[in-house]
Design an enzyme around this catalytic site. Sequence first.
Site, PDB file in Angstrom:
ATOM      1  N   HIS A 203     -53.359  17.409   2.052  1.00 17.91           N
ATOM      2  CA  HIS A 203     -53.273  15.955   2.405  1.00 17.91           C
ATOM      3  C   HIS A 203     -54.309  15.157   2.918  1.00 17.91           C
ATOM      4  O   HIS A 203     -54.724  14.223   2.489  1.00 17.91           O
ATOM      5  CB  HIS A 203     -51.993  15.908   3.243  1.00 17.91           C
ATOM      6  CG  HIS A 203     -50.582  15.877   2.697  1.00 17.91           C
ATOM      7  ND1 HIS A 203     -49.872  16.987   2.225  1.00 17.91           N
ATOM      8  CD2 HIS A 203     -49.461  14.970   2.686  1.00 17.91           C
ATOM      9  CE1 HIS A 203     -48.989  16.855   1.686  1.00 17.91           C
ATOM     10  NE2 HIS A 203     -48.578  15.796   1.973  1.00 17.91           N
TER      11      HIS A 203
ATOM     12  N   ASP B  59      -6.988  -7.165  -4.562  1.00 18.91           N
ATOM     13  CA  ASP B  59      -6.887  -5.866  -5.717  1.00 18.91           C
ATOM     14  C   ASP B  59      -7.404  -6.485  -6.966  1.00 18.91           C
ATOM     15  O   ASP B  59      -7.786  -5.593  -7.749  1.00 18.91           O
ATOM     16  CB  ASP B  59      -5.434  -5.286  -5.660  1.00 18.91           C
ATOM     17  CG  ASP B  59      -5.521  -4.301  -4.462  1.00 18.91           C
ATOM     18  OD1 ASP B  59      -6.651  -3.830  -4.354  1.00 18.91           O
ATOM     19  OD2 ASP B  59      -4.213  -3.804  -4.472  1.00 18.91           O
TER      20      ASP B  59
ATOM     21  N   GLU C 100      -9.405   1.173   5.349  1.00 17.02           N
ATOM     22  CA  GLU C 100      -9.741   0.379   3.942  1.00 17.02           C
ATOM     23  C   GLU C 100      -9.502  -0.911   4.021  1.00 17.02           C
ATOM     24  O   GLU C 100     -10.437  -1.761   3.444  1.00 17.02           O
ATOM     25  CB  GLU C 100      -9.074   1.436   2.871  1.00 17.02           C
ATOM     26  CG  GLU C 100      -9.209   0.804   1.468  1.00 17.02           C
ATOM     27  CD  GLU C 100      -8.263   1.400   0.248  1.00 17.02           C
ATOM     28  OE1 GLU C 100      -8.721   1.455  -0.934  1.00 17.02           O
ATOM     29  OE2 GLU C 100      -7.432   1.967   0.788  1.00 17.02           O
ATOM     30  N   HIS C 101      -8.279  -1.500   4.098  1.00 13.94           N
ATOM     31  CA  HIS C 101      -7.951  -2.950   4.162  1.00 13.94           C
ATOM     32  C   HIS C 101      -7.667  -3.326   5.473  1.00 13.94           C
ATOM     33  O   HIS C 101      -6.669  -2.751   6.219  1.00 13.94           O
ATOM     34  CB  HIS C 101      -6.853  -3.178   3.221  1.00 13.94           C
ATOM     35  CG  HIS C 101      -7.008  -2.592   1.782  1.00 13.94           C
ATOM     36  ND1 HIS C 101      -6.314  -1.413   1.401  1.00 13.94           N
ATOM     37  CD2 HIS C 101      -7.713  -3.104   0.784  1.00 13.94           C
ATOM     38  CE1 HIS C 101      -6.671  -1.153   0.193  1.00 13.94           C
ATOM     39  NE2 HIS C 101      -7.215  -2.157  -0.183  1.00 13.94           N
TER      40      HIS C 101
ATOM     41  N   GLN D  80       0.769  -1.396  -0.065  1.00 15.01           N
ATOM     42  CA  GLN D  80       0.070  -0.040   0.020  1.00 15.01           C
ATOM     43  C   GLN D  80       0.859   1.208  -0.154  1.00 15.01           C
ATOM     44  O   GLN D  80       0.568   2.174  -0.585  1.00 15.01           O
ATOM     45  CB  GLN D  80      -0.891   0.106   1.342  1.00 15.01           C
ATOM     46  CG  GLN D  80      -1.902  -1.071   1.152  1.00 15.01           C
ATOM     47  CD  GLN D  80      -2.822  -0.986  -0.244  1.00 15.01           C
ATOM     48  OE1 GLN D  80      -3.577  -0.160  -0.777  1.00 15.01           O
ATOM     49  NE2 GLN D  80      -2.515  -2.071  -0.903  1.00 15.01           N
TER      50      GLN D  80
ATOM     51  N   HIS E 274       1.577   3.001  -3.450  1.00 15.26           N
ATOM     52  CA  HIS E 274       0.651   3.519  -3.959  1.00 15.26           C
ATOM     53  C   HIS E 274       0.618   5.415  -4.018  1.00 15.26           C
ATOM     54  O   HIS E 274       0.519   5.844  -5.083  1.00 15.26           O
ATOM     55  CB  HIS E 274      -0.927   3.487  -3.313  1.00 15.26           C
ATOM     56  CG  HIS E 274      -1.439   2.366  -3.820  1.00 15.26           C
ATOM     57  ND1 HIS E 274      -1.871   2.162  -5.241  1.00 15.26           N
ATOM     58  CD2 HIS E 274      -1.809   1.082  -3.210  1.00 15.26           C
ATOM     59  CE1 HIS E 274      -2.478   0.911  -5.555  1.00 15.26           C
ATOM     60  NE2 HIS E 274      -2.641   0.488  -4.330  1.00 15.26           N
TER      61      HIS E 274
END
Length: 430
Positions: free
Chosen positions: A418, A359, A325-326, A257, A260
Amino acid sequence: MKIIQACGDSIKETVRSLLGRGKDDFRDIDEKVGQIIGQVRIKGDSALYSYTEIFDKVKLSGLRVEKKEIEEAVNGTDPEFLEILKEAAQNIRNYHENQKEETWMFENGDKTVLGQIIMPLSRVGIYIPGGKAAYPSTVLMNAIPAKVAGVPGIAMVTPPDRQGGVNPDILAAAHVAGIEEIYKVGGAQAIAALAYGTETINPVDKITGPGNIYVARAKQAVFGTVDIDMMAGPSEIFIIADEKQNPEFIAADLLSQAEHDELAGVILATPSGKLAEKVAEAVARQARLLEKRQIAETAVRDNGFIFVTENIDQAFEIANEVAPEHLEIMLENPDSYVPLVRNAGAIFLGSYSPEPVGDYFAGPNHTLPTSGTARFSSALGVYDFIKRTSYIRYSKESLKNNKSKIMRFAQREGLTAHANSIKVRFDCDD
């Protein structure tokens, strides 16, 4: 990596810094994005050609990728990689088939019929990044759930290269996923084109897919005119491990990661100080061998943390606070710890389920909530490409049985029209 003894204040401060990554003053960017969107709305294709020449340094003769270009890309793709794409696509399709929802209805006893109708969106747009790197996996992860949902119209946009072409791996992945409508346009201008339409590109109902900060801010700007998937932030991985785990595995997964983005968050929580030291050493050593060494080392330096916890339970407490996230659970009998997880985009269990499996190949979607948003949001899925419409059918008898209650409710809220909508149906009966 910074090794931190997990105690109250240090944990809170570190979590705050992790969740604050990438958050900045976007006023200058938003102003530029607003100008681009405005020009696309006014000038249509002309603005797309102009911005493509400015930002992508290429003068296009057409926006749409021709069928011949797709065929050439597929025929020129390494056969082995093409087979891998096909197998990954099938895994993704199999997983997402299980997410399909069905229309349902039931009768409520007095001839009242209630239900929910599931319908796919009519048309969606998928943004696929280009430029420095190509991500065919992103094509599969965005297109296949939309296909499984039954979306009849899918338009893909991606920036062209300096020769006016599109990365062949992206085109091959689009072919495998069944996407034929592809346009050579990127950036905020592509998002504007999908949202509002041009002479060539018809507008869509929803836009998905990652991009740079201009793409992200453009998606936010057009939200409301169209739906969007999520506001993605920097990637992150959180690993929970004990002293029995292999530090080389853990270091490699953290770096998967870190490469990235300089803002990527890489975190280990372990009750073992000895493992913490071994992992920190392994990360430093392995990072020196990476092609993206500078990016990875910056991420590790700025956003790399190892929490030495009192026990495993505390490690999960920190993970739930980060809402990563992971989340990798590298413990014996990892399945038994899943009930401790409250917040995570995706969970990877055991030493042989590293994050890259998700992934590329396993099947679950890799478009995941980041920056703590796993507290309230989920991975991209089939449910993002459908809409739910409620279904109500009352008989005259069932409405008559409930009219006084409904009218009383409306009158209580001061909405006499109504109430009259109910009353008028029975005036002749009274």
